[in-house]
Write an enzyme that holds these catalytic residues in place. Structure first.
Site, mmCIF file in Angstrom:
data_model
loop_
_atom_site.group_PDB
_atom_site.id
_atom_site.type_symbol
_atom_site.label_atom_id
_atom_site.label_comp_id
_atom_site.label_asym_id
_atom_site.label_seq_id
_atom_site.Cartn_x
_atom_site.Cartn_y
_atom_site.Cartn_z
ATOM 1 N N HIS A 85 0.622 -1.507 -0.181
ATOM 2 C CA HIS A 85 -0.161 0.147 0.127
ATOM 3 C C HIS A 85 0.800 0.983 0.634
ATOM 4 C CE1 HIS A 85 -4.031 2.241 0.798
ATOM 5 N NE2 HIS A 85 -2.834 3.060 1.617
ATOM 6 N N GLU A 86 2.136 1.442 0.698
ATOM 7 C CA GLU A 86 2.465 2.285 0.631
ATOM 8 C C GLU A 86 3.736 2.613 -0.462
ATOM 9 O OE1 GLU A 86 1.449 4.619 3.514
ATOM 10 O OE2 GLU A 86 0.242 3.698 4.835
ATOM 11 N N HIS B 12 1.704 4.409 -2.888
ATOM 12 C CA HIS B 12 2.028 6.172 -2.331
ATOM 13 C C HIS B 12 3.804 6.897 -2.751
ATOM 14 C CE1 HIS B 12 -1.411 6.085 -0.789
ATOM 15 N NE2 HIS B 12 -1.300 5.664 0.192
#
Length: 420
Positions: free
Chosen positions: A18-19, A22
């Site tokens: 998920h990170e 980003h």
């Protein structure tokens, strides 16, 4: 201990990807990423590479990517503030000390008159002899304060300087990578474990069920239901469910012969509160390993589970599910413990479902979540200008507090459910 390890690996992987979404799209947009963190709280491990600090923190309940300018982290020097600077060979500031006492003999002290460490990149003030001096500041200058090092972020490297599309993509990429991760996990399951053929072959007949009473046996190959040919187990179960309690005619192949059975399904209530037919047969399909079908299997499973989770969210909104049905970290841990008993492929499937769930939850238009931030970007696009940062920050702060309360309630429900 095995459950703890499995939980950490699964949850850590979901947060990491998920990170990573980003991080990669922020870097692609030219945004400075100050920190890539897995977990919250005190640092356990830390490694700095170039301008980014990579950390693993104590509480494994999430993570974050800290982008320059995205959290009011820009350094501002107020008039009258005494700072120490070190110049390079071209008299450009490359180090700035905010500490009052610095032992380095190469430091020049300046009482700041004006300074801009974001756009114009300069410091102007009075030196120790009272002369007014002005120095340009390097784009990579480092600010030292109380033992901490911070690389300044020129405005063009800050989050807010980027076009709306680039900012939105940097935020959306986190949930997107959760869906991508789920797809690749399902793909790996298909390649390594095999794909269910979905053939309508009965593997087990439950005793005292309508199918058992009718004389059906394991190995029966369903050919027709009420004269309608069926080719997959899904087609077969859909017809049975929709029949309710009405009698149906099943034609099966058994030992090369065709046999017909009349079966009256029982009616049960499913998770959606609907009455459906059920005849009491189980399905354990044979598996096949086919790269092309594995690819399709990964896409199909990702879509199916995404749809299913949205349906469950809709049931929560309409009141068919209550907050007591939600699970937090404790519930996920207990579920992981149960799934682990069925082997590594069951754990992989569980991880893929959790990844989709994490992606969907983060896309909800709630303050402090990625979906909440995307909602503010939508307002910006409609208004033609961004929402005031102070107001947006207050909304997200309130959202974080509410989410923390919800997490405490859900965790308490889990503790009562599993330990009392």
């Amino acid at each position: 201990m095995e459950t703890v390890i499995a939980f950490i690996i699964i949850f850590g992987s979901l947060v990491f990807f998920h990170e990573l979404g980003h991080f990669l799209f922020a870097k692609k947009a030219g945004i400075m990423v100050r920190e890539f963190a897995i977990g919250f709280g005190p640092k356990i491990l830390a490694l700095r590479k170039n301008e980014t600090l990579y950390t693993i923190r104590l509480l494994p309940l999430g993570g974050y990517v800290r982008m320059a300018g995205d959290d009011f982290d820009t350094v501002e020097l107020q008039p009258g503030y005494r700072v120490g600077v070190i110049l390079n060979n071209e008299d450009v500031v490359e180090k700035i000390y905010l500490n009052r006492e610095v032992s380095n003999p190469n430091v020049l002290f300046i009482e700041t008159e004006k300074a801009d460490l974001s756009k114009a990149l300069f410091i102007e003030g009075y030196d120790e002899d009272g002369n007014l001096v002005k120095y340009n500041v390097s784009r990579n200058a480092i600010v030292y304060e109380k033992g901490q090092e911070t690389i300044i972020a020129p405005y063009d490297r800050q989050f807010d300087s980027k076009p709306l599309g680039s900012r939105a993509m940097a935020i959306f990429a986190g949930p997107l990578f959760n869906f991508i991760l789920a797809f690749f996990i399902f793909l790996a399951i298909g390649l390594l474990h095999g794909i269910p053929t979905n053939e309508p072959i009965i593997s087990e007949v439950i005793s005292d069920s309508p199918a058992y009473s009718a004389g059906m046996e394991p190995g029966d190959f369903i050919k027709e239901v009420d004269g309608v040919p069926v080719k997959t187990w899904t087609e077969f179960t859909d017809i049975v469910k929709s029949s309710g309690s009405e009698k149906i005619q099943l034609k099966v192949e058994r030992g090369g012969d065709l046999v017909t059975f009349a079966v009256t399904p029982n009616t049960v209530v499913n998770e959606a509160g609907e009455k459906v037919g059920q005849i009491g047969v189980m399905y354990d399909p044979p598996l096949e390993k086919n790269p092309m079908k594995a690819f399709a299997f990964g896409a199909e499973q990702t879509y199916t589970w995404t749809k299913r989770i949205f349906e469950l969210l809709g049931m929560l909104v309409t009141g068919k599910f209550t907050i007591e049905a939600l699970s937090g970290p404790v519930g996920i841990y207990k579920a992981t413990e149960e799934v682990a008993q069925f082997g590594v492929f069951s754990l992989m499937n569980w991880a893929a479902v959790l990844s989709i769930n994490l992606g969907i939850m983060n896309l909800l238009p709630l303050p402090a979540l990625d979906g909440g931030r995307l909602l503010f970007f939508l307002f910006e696009g409609l208004r033609g200008k961004p929402v005031d940062k102070q107001k947006e920050g207050m909304v997200h702060f309130v959202g974080i507090m509410l989410l923390m309360v919800l997490m405490l309630v859900v965790t308490w429900n889990d503790i009562q459910r599993f330990f009392f």
